[in-house]
Design a protein around this motif. Structure first.
Motif, PDB file in Angstrom:
ATOM      1  N   PHE A  64       2.159  -1.820  -6.470  1.00 43.41           N
ATOM      2  CA  PHE A  64       1.275  -0.633  -6.091  1.00 43.41           C
ATOM      3  C   PHE A  64       1.330   0.655  -6.709  1.00 43.41           C
ATOM      4  O   PHE A  64       0.661   1.590  -6.209  1.00 43.41           O
ATOM      5  N   THR A  65       1.787   0.816  -7.812  1.00 46.47           N
ATOM      6  CA  THR A  65       2.060   2.085  -8.284  1.00 46.47           C
ATOM      7  C   THR A  65       0.641   2.467  -9.049  1.00 46.47           C
ATOM      8  O   THR A  65      -0.122   1.549  -9.426  1.00 46.47           O
ATOM      9  N   LEU A  82       5.541  -5.358   2.314  1.00 49.17           N
ATOM     10  CA  LEU A  82       5.046  -4.744   1.251  1.00 49.17           C
ATOM     11  C   LEU A  82       3.862  -3.382   1.687  1.00 49.17           C
ATOM     12  O   LEU A  82       3.690  -2.857   0.539  1.00 49.17           O
ATOM     13  N   ALA A  83       3.291  -3.608   2.879  1.00 45.65           N
ATOM     14  CA  ALA A  83       2.442  -2.519   3.362  1.00 45.65           C
ATOM     15  C   ALA A  83       3.261  -1.107   3.268  1.00 45.65           C
ATOM     16  O   ALA A  83       2.863  -0.204   2.433  1.00 45.65           O
ATOM     17  N   PRO A  84       4.481  -1.015   3.806  1.00 44.74           N
ATOM     18  CA  PRO A  84       5.149   0.466   3.639  1.00 44.74           C
ATOM     19  C   PRO A  84       5.687   0.829   1.866  1.00 44.74           C
ATOM     20  O   PRO A  84       5.411   2.044   1.709  1.00 44.74           O
ATOM     21  N   GLU A  85       5.741  -0.629   1.123  1.00 41.52           N
ATOM     22  CA  GLU A  85       5.849   0.033  -0.234  1.00 41.52           C
ATOM     23  C   GLU A  85       4.625   0.504  -0.789  1.00 41.52           C
ATOM     24  O   GLU A  85       4.777   1.468  -1.574  1.00 41.52           O
ATOM     25  N   ILE A  92      -3.551   3.808   0.415  1.00 40.57           N
ATOM     26  CA  ILE A  92      -3.862   3.661   1.852  1.00 40.57           C
ATOM     27  C   ILE A  92      -4.056   2.186   2.064  1.00 40.57           C
ATOM     28  O   ILE A  92      -4.923   1.533   1.161  1.00 40.57           O
ATOM     29  N   VAL A  93      -3.376   1.731   3.049  1.00 38.84           N
ATOM     30  CA  VAL A  93      -3.407   0.331   3.276  1.00 38.84           C
ATOM     31  C   VAL A  93      -4.435  -0.101   4.245  1.00 38.84           C
ATOM     32  O   VAL A  93      -4.541   0.469   5.498  1.00 38.84           O
ATOM     33  N   GLY A 123      -1.265   6.066   6.607  1.00 38.13           N
ATOM     34  CA  GLY A 123      -1.204   5.251   5.370  1.00 38.13           C
ATOM     35  C   GLY A 123      -1.635   3.751   5.583  1.00 38.13           C
ATOM     36  O   GLY A 123      -1.883   3.092   4.573  1.00 38.13           O
ATOM     37  N   ILE A 124      -1.449   3.421   6.979  1.00 34.60           N
ATOM     38  CA  ILE A 124      -2.070   2.032   7.022  1.00 34.60           C
ATOM     39  C   ILE A 124      -3.087   2.192   8.271  1.00 34.60           C
ATOM     40  O   ILE A 124      -2.907   2.739   9.396  1.00 34.60           O
ATOM     41  N   ILE A 125      -4.026   1.232   8.065  1.00 33.38           N
ATOM     42  CA  ILE A 125      -5.436   1.003   9.040  1.00 33.38           C
ATOM     43  C   ILE A 125      -5.372  -0.293   9.090  1.00 33.38           C
ATOM     44  O   ILE A 125      -5.237  -1.211   8.280  1.00 33.38           O
ATOM     45  N   ALA A 126      -5.415  -0.612  10.554  1.00 35.67           N
ATOM     46  CA  ALA A 126      -5.392  -2.338  10.834  1.00 35.67           C
ATOM     47  C   ALA A 126      -6.746  -2.670  11.069  1.00 35.67           C
ATOM     48  O   ALA A 126      -7.665  -1.974  11.463  1.00 35.67           O
TER      49      ALA A 126
END
Length: 346
Positions: A64-65, A82-85, A92-93, A123-126
């Motif tokens: 994800f770099t 992996l989403a937090p990574e 943005i996940v 950072g995360i959207i479900a």
């Protein structure tokens, strides 16, 4: 000059992943580079994007770099790991699994219903459950105009919601029945449960495993996600989720009660007619109504059979159909990415 984005698809070789790729090819999202990620088992295979070959890579934190948008559809455990990574590396996940849906700090978004929630992301959207998405998309224009106090839904869900193996099992079982051969069941109603049942020529009133209250997790998803998306914890919601021998396209019988009195079925239809993402197909005189066969490969949610309840003056019924792999998963995810760009959130 238009900004271009680096995009990654996690679970690219799965049933939903394949559709995400197709939706990205057809979307307005300005893409600089695309990366397809998977488990080690599928890594090394080749997929296509806009006519060019793309080698599938194993998903690792380092994948994800320099990625701006990462769309996950590889199972909850992969998203948890992996989403937090990905977020840590600046992405943005958009997560298609159930892992983050009910997390307080994670927006649960259907763009036609609550796109403003995108502004609250960390950072995360479900992405909601497939059966929830089409129902709230159909209910929202009604709720906006007349209020909403109760929803009772029975779903008739396609096997593709359980993945490619479930589709294969449906076809294999159907052929076995037609050939008068023994039928083997290993996937449905839930691969992780104790018993498995034949889906060919059957209806199974269980999707996912049962909770202690005798509702399945799928039913709980519909109940809890609807309340979160609509921002109304007091909304009364009940669900019964059923798997049918259909390869693709979820159907739902939705009963709902509104707040306002004196509303007709024609009024409800009028609120749906020009609603975003909704196609009204409703003419009993010509037997016009949505069908699962007709929704495949279409992004819209189709609504018909709108009628007032015969005993409850504020109660109504409708039939809601949508492609569970598109609006129910892939298209809603890509649509979220498009709205992030359009709203200047990314």
């Amino acid at each position: 000059m238009t900004k271009l984005y680096n995009v990654a698809v996690v679970g690219a070789t799965g049933a939903v992943g394949e559709q995400i790729i197709l939706q990205l090819e057809q979307s307005d999202l300005p893409i600089a580079t695309i990366k397809f990620l998977s488990s080690p088992r599928s890594a090394g295979s080749t997929l296509s994007f806009k006519g060019k070959p793309v080698i599938v890579e194993e998903a690792t934190p380092e994948s994800f770099t320099a990625i701006d948008i990462a769309i996950f559809s590889a199972g909850g455990s992969i998203s948890a790991e992996l989403a937090p990574e990905a977020v840590k590396r600046g992405a943005i996940v958009i997560d298609n699994t159930s892992h983050y849906r009910m997390a307080e700090d994670v927006p649960l978004v259907v763009p036609e219903v609550n796109e403003d929630a995108l502004r609250q992301h960390h950072g995360i959207i479900a992405n909601p459950n497939c059966s929830t998405i089409q129902m709230v998309a159909a209910l929202e224009p009604i709720r906006q105009q007349y209020g909403l106090k109760r929803v009772i839904v029975s779903t008739y869900q396609a096997v593709s919601g359980a993945g490619n193996l479930a589709i294969d099992e449906l076809y294999t079982q159907t052929q076995a029945v037609l050939n008068n051969e023994p039928v083997e069941a290993t996937i449905l109603p839930s691969a992780g449960d104790k018993k498995h049942y034949q889906i060919a020529f059957n209806a199974i009133p269980q999707i996912d495993v049962f909770g202690e209250d005798d509702y399945t997790y799928e039913e709980h998803k519909m109940i809890n996600e609807t309340k979160k998306i609509m921002g109304d914890a007091s909304l009364k919601v009940a669900a019964t989720c059923v798997r049918l021998p259909i390869s693709r396209g979820h159907s739902e019988s939705v009963y709902f009660e509104i707040d306002e009195a004196g509303v007709s079925a024609a009024d409800i239809k009028a609120s749906l007619k020009d609603a975003p993402g909704i196609v009204l197909q409703d003419d009993p005189a010509t037997q016009t109504y949505p069908q699962a066969l007709d929704c495949v490969d279409k992004r819209e949610t189709f609504v018909g059979r709108v009628r007032r309840d015969l005993d409850e003056p504020k109660g109504f019924h409708m039939w809601v159909v949508s492609d569970n792999l598109l609006k129910g998963a892939a298209w809603n995810s890509v649509q979220i990415a498009e709205r992030l760009v359009a709203l200047n959130i990314i």
